[in-house]
Design a protein around this motif. Sequence first.
Motif, PDB file in Angstrom:
ATOM      1  N   SER A   1       0.846  -1.195   0.000  1.00 22.28           N
ATOM      2  CA  SER A   1       0.000   0.000   0.000  1.00 22.28           C
ATOM      3  C   SER A   1       0.876   1.239   0.000  1.00 22.28           C
ATOM      4  O   SER A   1       2.068   1.185   0.349  1.00 22.28           O
ATOM      5  CB  SER A   1      -0.923   0.022   1.221  1.00 22.28           C
ATOM      6  N   CYS A   2       0.286   2.354  -0.390  1.00 20.52           N
ATOM      7  CA  CYS A   2       1.013   3.621  -0.386  1.00 20.52           C
ATOM      8  C   CYS A   2       1.413   4.012   1.032  1.00 20.52           C
ATOM      9  O   CYS A   2       2.473   4.604   1.250  1.00 20.52           O
ATOM     10  CB  CYS A   2       0.151   4.707  -1.018  1.00 20.52           C
ATOM     11  N   GLU A   3       0.568   3.666   2.012  1.00 20.71           N
ATOM     12  CA  GLU A   3       0.876   3.966   3.415  1.00 20.71           C
ATOM     13  C   GLU A   3       2.126   3.212   3.858  1.00 20.71           C
ATOM     14  O   GLU A   3       2.991   3.775   4.547  1.00 20.71           O
ATOM     15  CB  GLU A   3      -0.317   3.610   4.299  1.00 20.71           C
ATOM     16  N   GLU A   4       2.235   1.927   3.498  1.00 22.59           N
ATOM     17  CA  GLU A   4       3.431   1.158   3.839  1.00 22.59           C
ATOM     18  C   GLU A   4       4.666   1.763   3.159  1.00 22.59           C
ATOM     19  O   GLU A   4       5.741   1.839   3.759  1.00 22.59           O
ATOM     20  CB  GLU A   4       3.260  -0.296   3.419  1.00 22.59           C
TER      21      GLU A   4
ATOM     22  N   LYS B   1       5.124   4.905   2.282  1.00 21.98           N
ATOM     23  CA  LYS B   1       5.459   6.153   2.954  1.00 21.98           C
ATOM     24  C   LYS B   1       6.164   5.898   4.283  1.00 21.98           C
ATOM     25  O   LYS B   1       7.187   6.534   4.592  1.00 21.98           O
ATOM     26  CB  LYS B   1       4.199   6.985   3.177  1.00 21.98           C
ATOM     27  N   ARG B   2       5.647   4.961   5.065  1.00 22.56           N
ATOM     28  CA  ARG B   2       6.242   4.675   6.376  1.00 22.56           C
ATOM     29  C   ARG B   2       7.651   4.122   6.241  1.00 22.56           C
ATOM     30  O   ARG B   2       8.549   4.449   7.041  1.00 22.56           O
ATOM     31  CB  ARG B   2       5.350   3.709   7.156  1.00 22.56           C
ATOM     32  N   ALA B   3       7.885   3.293   5.231  1.00 29.93           N
ATOM     33  CA  ALA B   3       9.226   2.758   5.017  1.00 29.93           C
ATOM     34  C   ALA B   3      10.210   3.873   4.700  1.00 29.93           C
ATOM     35  O   ALA B   3      11.346   3.886   5.197  1.00 29.93           O
ATOM     36  CB  ALA B   3       9.202   1.723   3.895  1.00 29.93           C
ATOM     37  N   LEU B   4       9.787   4.824   3.878  1.00 28.35           N
ATOM     38  CA  LEU B   4      10.648   5.969   3.569  1.00 28.35           C
ATOM     39  C   LEU B   4      10.912   6.810   4.810  1.00 28.35           C
ATOM     40  O   LEU B   4      12.023   7.328   5.013  1.00 28.35           O
ATOM     41  CB  LEU B   4       9.999   6.822   2.475  1.00 28.35           C
TER      42      LEU B   4
ATOM     43  N   THR C   1       6.793  13.956   0.122  1.00 28.04           N
ATOM     44  CA  THR C   1       5.617  14.796  -0.088  1.00 28.04           C
ATOM     45  C   THR C   1       4.521  13.988  -0.768  1.00 28.04           C
ATOM     46  O   THR C   1       4.794  12.952  -1.402  1.00 28.04           O
ATOM     47  CB  THR C   1       5.963  15.996  -0.976  1.00 28.04           C
ATOM     48  N   PRO C   2       3.244  14.408  -0.656  1.00 29.75           N
ATOM     49  CA  PRO C   2       2.168  13.721  -1.382  1.00 29.75           C
ATOM     50  C   PRO C   2       2.446  13.627  -2.875  1.00 29.75           C
ATOM     51  O   PRO C   2       2.105  12.636  -3.523  1.00 29.75           O
ATOM     52  CB  PRO C   2       0.947  14.582  -1.071  1.00 29.75           C
ATOM     53  N   LYS C   3       3.079  14.670  -3.446  1.00 30.50           N
ATOM     54  CA  LYS C   3       3.386  14.654  -4.878  1.00 30.50           C
ATOM     55  C   LYS C   3       4.378  13.545  -5.205  1.00 30.50           C
ATOM     56  O   LYS C   3       4.205  12.801  -6.178  1.00 30.50           O
ATOM     57  CB  LYS C   3       3.956  16.014  -5.297  1.00 30.50           C
ATOM     58  N   PHE C   4       5.422  13.411  -4.377  1.00 30.42           N
ATOM     59  CA  PHE C   4       6.414  12.368  -4.603  1.00 30.42           C
ATOM     60  C   PHE C   4       5.780  10.977  -4.504  1.00 30.42           C
ATOM     61  O   PHE C   4       6.054  10.084  -5.316  1.00 30.42           O
ATOM     62  CB  PHE C   4       7.558  12.501  -3.595  1.00 30.42           C
ATOM     63  N   LEU C   5       4.933  10.806  -3.496  1.00 31.92           N
ATOM     64  CA  LEU C   5       4.281   9.506  -3.309  1.00 31.92           C
ATOM     65  C   LEU C   5       3.386   9.175  -4.495  1.00 31.92           C
ATOM     66  O   LEU C   5       3.363   8.032  -4.969  1.00 31.92           O
ATOM     67  CB  LEU C   5       3.467   9.515  -2.011  1.00 31.92           C
TER      68      LEU C   5
ATOM     69  N   ILE D   1      14.002   3.805  -5.512  1.00 35.00           N
ATOM     70  CA  ILE D   1      13.244   5.052  -5.337  1.00 35.00           C
ATOM     71  C   ILE D   1      13.848   5.893  -4.217  1.00 35.00           C
ATOM     72  O   ILE D   1      13.991   7.118  -4.347  1.00 35.00           O
ATOM     73  CB  ILE D   1      11.772   4.741  -5.037  1.00 35.00           C
ATOM     74  N   ALA D   2      14.208   5.249  -3.104  1.00 36.70           N
ATOM     75  CA  ALA D   2      14.761   5.975  -1.959  1.00 36.70           C
ATOM     76  C   ALA D   2      16.051   6.687  -2.320  1.00 36.70           C
ATOM     77  O   ALA D   2      16.350   7.766  -1.786  1.00 36.70           O
ATOM     78  CB  ALA D   2      14.989   5.022  -0.795  1.00 36.70           C
ATOM     79  N   GLU D   3      16.827   6.089  -3.239  1.00 32.78           N
ATOM     80  CA  GLU D   3      18.084   6.711  -3.640  1.00 32.78           C
ATOM     81  C   GLU D   3      17.856   8.022  -4.391  1.00 32.78           C
ATOM     82  O   GLU D   3      18.755   8.850  -4.503  1.00 32.78           O
ATOM     83  CB  GLU D   3      18.884   5.736  -4.512  1.00 32.78           C
ATOM     84  N   LYS D   4      16.644   8.220  -4.925  1.00 33.16           N
ATOM     85  CA  LYS D   4      16.338   9.458  -5.643  1.00 33.16           C
ATOM     86  C   LYS D   4      16.092  10.620  -4.685  1.00 33.16           C
ATOM     87  O   LYS D   4      16.110  11.781  -5.093  1.00 33.16           O
ATOM     88  CB  LYS D   4      15.111   9.254  -6.535  1.00 33.16           C
ATOM     89  N   LEU D   5      15.820  10.285  -3.420  1.00 33.99           N
ATOM     90  CA  LEU D   5      15.588  11.322  -2.418  1.00 33.99           C
ATOM     91  C   LEU D   5      16.919  11.738  -1.806  1.00 33.99           C
ATOM     92  O   LEU D   5      17.676  10.893  -1.327  1.00 33.99           O
ATOM     93  CB  LEU D   5      14.650  10.811  -1.322  1.00 33.99           C
ATOM     94  N   PRO D   6      17.236  13.006  -1.821  1.00 38.92           N
ATOM     95  CA  PRO D   6      18.529  13.444  -1.270  1.00 38.92           C
ATOM     96  C   PRO D   6      18.565  13.301   0.245  1.00 38.92           C
ATOM     97  O   PRO D   6      17.541  13.387   0.917  1.00 38.92           O
ATOM     98  CB  PRO D   6      18.606  14.923  -1.689  1.00 38.92           C
ATOM     99  N   GLU D   7      19.754  13.073   0.765  1.00 32.27           N
ATOM    100  CA  GLU D   7      19.949  13.031   2.199  1.00 32.27           C
ATOM    101  C   GLU D   7      19.729  14.432   2.769  1.00 32.27           C
ATOM    102  O   GLU D   7      20.207  15.428   2.219  1.00 32.27           O
ATOM    103  CB  GLU D   7      21.358  12.555   2.543  1.00 32.27           C
ATOM    104  N   THR D   8      18.984  14.510   3.850  1.00 29.19           N
ATOM    105  CA  THR D   8      18.697  15.807   4.470  1.00 29.19           C
ATOM    106  C   THR D   8      19.866  16.231   5.353  1.00 29.19           C
ATOM    107  O   THR D   8      20.349  15.447   6.180  1.00 29.19           O
ATOM    108  CB  THR D   8      17.420  15.726   5.314  1.00 29.19           C
ATOM    109  N   ILE D   9      20.341  17.473   5.180  1.00 31.22           N
ATOM    110  CA  ILE D   9      21.391  18.015   6.043  1.00 31.22           C
ATOM    111  C   ILE D   9      20.896  19.333   6.612  1.00 31.22           C
ATOM    112  O   ILE D   9      20.005  19.982   6.069  1.00 31.22           O
ATOM    113  CB  ILE D   9      22.730  18.208   5.294  1.00 31.22           C
ATOM    114  N   ILE D  10      21.499  19.749   7.709  1.00 28.16           N
ATOM    115  CA  ILE D  10      21.026  20.927   8.427  1.00 28.16           C
ATOM    116  C   ILE D  10      21.123  22.185   7.565  1.00 28.16           C
ATOM    117  O   ILE D  10      20.253  23.069   7.620  1.00 28.16           O
ATOM    118  CB  ILE D  10      21.816  21.123   9.750  1.00 28.16           C
ATOM    119  N   ASP D  11      22.150  22.282   6.708  1.00 27.44           N
ATOM    120  CA  ASP D  11      22.297  23.460   5.846  1.00 27.44           C
ATOM    121  C   ASP D  11      21.123  23.596   4.893  1.00 27.44           C
ATOM    122  O   ASP D  11      20.643  24.706   4.621  1.00 27.44           O
ATOM    123  CB  ASP D  11      23.605  23.385   5.060  1.00 27.44           C
ATOM    124  N   ASP D  12      20.642  22.443   4.362  1.00 25.50           N
ATOM    125  CA  ASP D  12      19.500  22.477   3.449  1.00 25.50           C
ATOM    126  C   ASP D  12      18.250  23.004   4.147  1.00 25.50           C
ATOM    127  O   ASP D  12      17.470  23.770   3.571  1.00 25.50           O
ATOM    128  CB  ASP D  12      19.228  21.073   2.898  1.00 25.50           C
TER     129      ASP D  12
END
Length: 552
Positions: free
Chosen positions: A28-31, A33-36, A44-48, A68-79
């Motif tokens: 499911s889309c919920e699963e 999202k939770r895994a990500l 974001t809803p758009k990405f999902l 798919i997860a590799e397409k999402l950039p790692e979040t850093i404090i500067d961003d």
Amino acid sequence: MEVEESRVKELHAAYLCIKPTVAEDLMSCEEFKRALQYAGHNPTPKFLSEHWKDGETENITYEKFCSIAEKLPETIIDDIETLFMKVFGVADGKVGENEFRKLLLTNESLGDLSEADLDYILQDANVIENGVVDCSKLGKVIMHTISEMKQMSLQKLEERSNLQRINSKTFTRKKREKFAGPEGSPRSLHLVSALNVDGWSESSLKGCFYLDKVNILAHQYSLEITCMGPTVVKMTPKVGPKNTTDEVVDALAYVFRESPEGMRNYVGFTDKRDSDGSYYWHDVLKEGRYVVIPFTSGCRLQERMHEPEGQIDLVENKGKVALTPEFRLVLEEIFHQVDLDGNGRLNRQEFNLYNWRTSGEEVQDDEWAVVQSNFDVEADELTLSGFLALHQLEAEDNGGDTDDLWVSLEAMGYNRMGQQDQAAPFVLSVFSQVCQPTLLVSGLKSGGLLLDKAVIRSIMENAEPIKIKNMIDLIKYEFLGKDRGSIVIQNKAHSKVMVRVDCSGSTNVATNRPNLDWTVEVAGKSAIIAHQLMPKKLGEPWNVVCVEYLIK
């Protein structure tokens, strides 16, 4: 290379927070999202919607999830700080609270973020001062939350690696020998199996749960093991001869190792179900002293809603006060129940526990001497005939008045028809393959905080953590077994929260709470059981539907 391996491990751990193996797809889309989210992302809803298309996507494999997860950039404090500066147009990271709220609550990309959710986030993050939101400080809180989500998933992966292994040819999960259960099952809790302890040394004692206003009391036990070896602890619920239902009260036992200094550490509980309906725990116990505390969920042992029509007579007066046959049968049932070692007599400790339960007083030395001098005893222990004679004397001394006799029966869990509906007897047995275990009764009382913490821990260890509505530090653990379930709410924040846990959409489900829609207050840095659940009718299908709401 080291960074890549670490990332792969994080994604693997995040996936296993949702699915028991990487061989099972996200359904499911919920699963998805939770895994990500467990991997440290906030899609974001758009990405999902781009990667889980309604009406088209049926599943996502582990390999596709990683891609798919590799397409999402790692979040850093500067961003995060740059984003806040771009959105609010301020260089110092400070923005008015009203402006901050308005932007977040009207931004469709944030999905179903409610005003209550935002209140909780800002309050827990402690980033508002004099009506100004410190975005720089909020960014650090966000990074901390991302790190905690990753650590949570990695911790679950570590726990799994200790308890199970994957067969790469069949993708069947197998428990290690000490946790052996039916093949392919993600949890060992309450699996039906056949227990074989032929030739093992045994020690058994009776006991009982008693409903005492809002508490449940039970006999507790001390256990001594003289040498290290395989040990089984088994709890067998019993049904009284006048039980009017087929619903046996659930009975489990929690085991704690006791140090020489008196510290008690939880080691396990009766998590497997034997073919005879009892529950047992099988492990290798070290030499030493242990404490065994019985537990029942409260789903079946509850305060009666109304008294039955009519009542039995306890005494009759035909020129002389005498106990009625019906009352004598009830007393015989009580005698055999409080005869904890089952030798047909009551020793001083057994009689003392009965007296304490019915009168709230301990039996003093001179009182026990009177019992031994005036009533039938064998080997300094009170016989059944002596027990009946003692109650006969009580009835005579009261001139046939039955008020005190009814107080005793009610304390033992009996209603006015002589049916024991607010108590539940059981038998505790300990088997050892290498030595004779010594089991002794240590008291009759509530399990208290020690038992509460162990029960919560056992639930959390056998359930997957799920963040509640993406709230910071508010986590639900939901375990559902074959014939019982549990829901724990954990609050990792410092401030208390109120959470409504609504299971009213479930079918054939009984709870330990007054109703299936219940609100709990969870103190800061704590966890609480929201519901203990069981099928209303055993043997019939049951389905649990749970929805949580944060209440201001």
